[in-house]
Write an enzyme that holds these catalytic residues in place. Structure first.
Site, PDB file in Angstrom:
ATOM      1  N   MET A  14      20.460 -13.660  32.326  1.00  0.00           N
ATOM      2  CA  MET A  14      20.027 -12.424  31.632  1.00  0.00           C
ATOM      3  C   MET A  14      20.566 -11.173  32.337  1.00  0.00           C
ATOM      4  SD  MET A  14      16.095 -13.659  30.936  1.00  0.00           S
ATOM      5  CE  MET A  14      15.817 -14.168  32.644  1.00  0.00           C
ATOM      6  N   GLN A  27      13.897  -8.900  23.034  1.00  0.00           N
ATOM      7  CA  GLN A  27      13.556  -7.625  23.660  1.00  0.00           C
ATOM      8  C   GLN A  27      13.602  -6.501  22.634  1.00  0.00           C
ATOM      9  OE1 GLN A  27      16.500  -7.284  26.748  1.00  0.00           O
ATOM     10  NE2 GLN A  27      15.279  -8.377  28.269  1.00  0.00           N
ATOM     11  N   THR A  87      16.643 -10.530  36.947  1.00  0.00           N
ATOM     12  CA  THR A  87      16.834  -9.364  36.094  1.00  0.00           C
ATOM     13  C   THR A  87      15.678  -8.418  36.343  1.00  0.00           C
ATOM     14  OG1 THR A  87      16.557  -8.621  33.790  1.00  0.00           O
ATOM     15  CG2 THR A  87      15.885 -10.843  34.274  1.00  0.00           C
ATOM     16  N   ASN A  88      15.946  -7.133  36.337  1.00  0.00           N
ATOM     17  CA  ASN A  88      14.878  -6.151  36.499  1.00  0.00           C
ATOM     18  C   ASN A  88      13.999  -6.067  35.259  1.00  0.00           C
ATOM     19  OD1 ASN A  88      15.291  -4.271  39.126  1.00  0.00           O
ATOM     20  ND2 ASN A  88      17.279  -4.920  38.371  1.00  0.00           N
ATOM     21  N   THR A  89      14.629  -5.989  34.086  1.00  0.00           N
ATOM     22  CA  THR A  89      13.890  -5.741  32.853  1.00  0.00           C
ATOM     23  C   THR A  89      12.806  -6.785  32.604  1.00  0.00           C
ATOM     24  OG1 THR A  89      15.748  -4.604  31.809  1.00  0.00           O
ATOM     25  CG2 THR A  89      14.098  -5.553  30.344  1.00  0.00           C
ATOM     26  N   CYS A 145      18.983  -2.293  37.462  1.00  0.00           N
ATOM     27  CA  CYS A 145      19.444  -3.285  36.498  1.00  0.00           C
ATOM     28  C   CYS A 145      20.449  -4.115  37.273  1.00  0.00           C
ATOM     29  CB  CYS A 145      20.090  -2.635  35.284  1.00  0.00           C
ATOM     30  SG  CYS A 145      20.916  -3.834  34.211  1.00  0.00           S
ATOM     31  N   THR A 146      20.338  -5.428  37.181  1.00  0.00           N
ATOM     32  CA  THR A 146      21.142  -6.278  38.060  1.00  0.00           C
ATOM     33  C   THR A 146      22.633  -6.234  37.736  1.00  0.00           C
ATOM     34  OG1 THR A 146      20.529  -8.172  36.654  1.00  0.00           O
ATOM     35  CG2 THR A 146      19.281  -7.846  38.691  1.00  0.00           C
ATOM     36  N   GLU A 147      23.013  -5.620  36.607  1.00  0.00           N
ATOM     37  CA  GLU A 147      24.441  -5.474  36.295  1.00  0.00           C
ATOM     38  C   GLU A 147      25.045  -4.173  36.800  1.00  0.00           C
ATOM     39  OE1 GLU A 147      22.994  -8.646  33.882  1.00  0.00           O
ATOM     40  OE2 GLU A 147      22.319  -6.564  33.806  1.00  0.00           O
TER      41      GLU A 147
END
Length: 229
Positions: free
Chosen positions: A10, A52, A83-85, A196-198
């Site tokens: 994710m 989401q 993932t942060n979200t 955000c991990t990206e």
């Protein structure tokens, strides 16, 4: 060593960095060809992102909770949501499994406080920037938090979902993020969280006028500490 369960996919663009960073950290500590005992449950992010957008957070909580239960049954002693979200449903995941949940905001708060900062600018998806679940976790540690102006958030969110999650890194998007960091600095933030991990694919420390904290790297480091404990 202890076994970590990763709830990933994710997106997989950031999940692969978790795998790399955790293994690099364990090898640095133990030497030789040592690698970390890891289990991975990888979701189809297209399905997750659609849920989401539709606000199906209860169903998402159930899916991640089931993943945590499966990882624990397979031998995981701690769980990372990569993932942060999706930490919006962290409590449901934590409640579902006896394995300890290592929350992504906790190593972030530790690092920010250790560095002597008190006001954190949050960059992330619109869910992380708009909703209270992440802000409240940091504020419980005595930190102030802020996000970019509302009118900027849609573009920052679009870059994450349409570009970074698809593996595309564009200079124009980097400039958008750098400009946003500059405005948060002007409004009083003394550091920025790449929440955000990206985003770590796009923004390097030297790009930011504020000290930046990469949640992917910090979360992975916390996992290394657990594996070696």
């Amino acid at each position: 060593m202890k076994t970590i369960g990763l709830i990933g996919g994710m997106s997989w663009e950031s999940s692969l960095h978790y795998y790399r960073l955790i293994n690099q950290g364990v090898r640095a500590a133990r030497g030789g060809i040592v690698s970390a005992p890891l289990l991975l449950h990888s979701f189809d992010f297209a399905e997750i992102a659609a849920m989401q957008a539709a606000g199906e957070w209860g169903a998402l909580a159930d899916r991640l909770a089931a993943a945590a239960q499966g990882l624990h049954a397979a031998g995981a002693e701690a769980i990372l949501i990569c993932t942060n979200t999706m930490h919006k449903v962290a409590q449901a995941v934590d409640d579902a499994s006896p394995a300890a949940l290592i929350h992504i905001a906790d190593p972030l708060a530790d690092a920010v406080i250790s560095a002597g900062h008190s006001s954190v600018g949050l960059l992330g998806t619109r869910f992380t920037m708009n909703e209270p679940f992440y802000h409240e976790r940091l504020r419980a540690r005595g930190l102030q938090t802020a996000s970019p102006p509302v009118e900027e958030r849609d573009e920052l969110n679009r870059i994450i979902f349409e570009e970074l999650c698809a593996g595309r890194v564009n200079d124009s998007s980097r400039a958008t993020y750098i400009d946003s960091i500059s405005r948060m600095a002007a409004n009083g933030a003394d550091c920025v969280a790449l929440a955000c991990t990206e985003i770590m694919l796009l923004v390097e420390p030297e790009d930011s006028m504020l000290p930046s904290f990469d949640t992917t790297a910090l979360h992975a480091a916390a996992a290394v500490d657990f594996v070696l404990s």
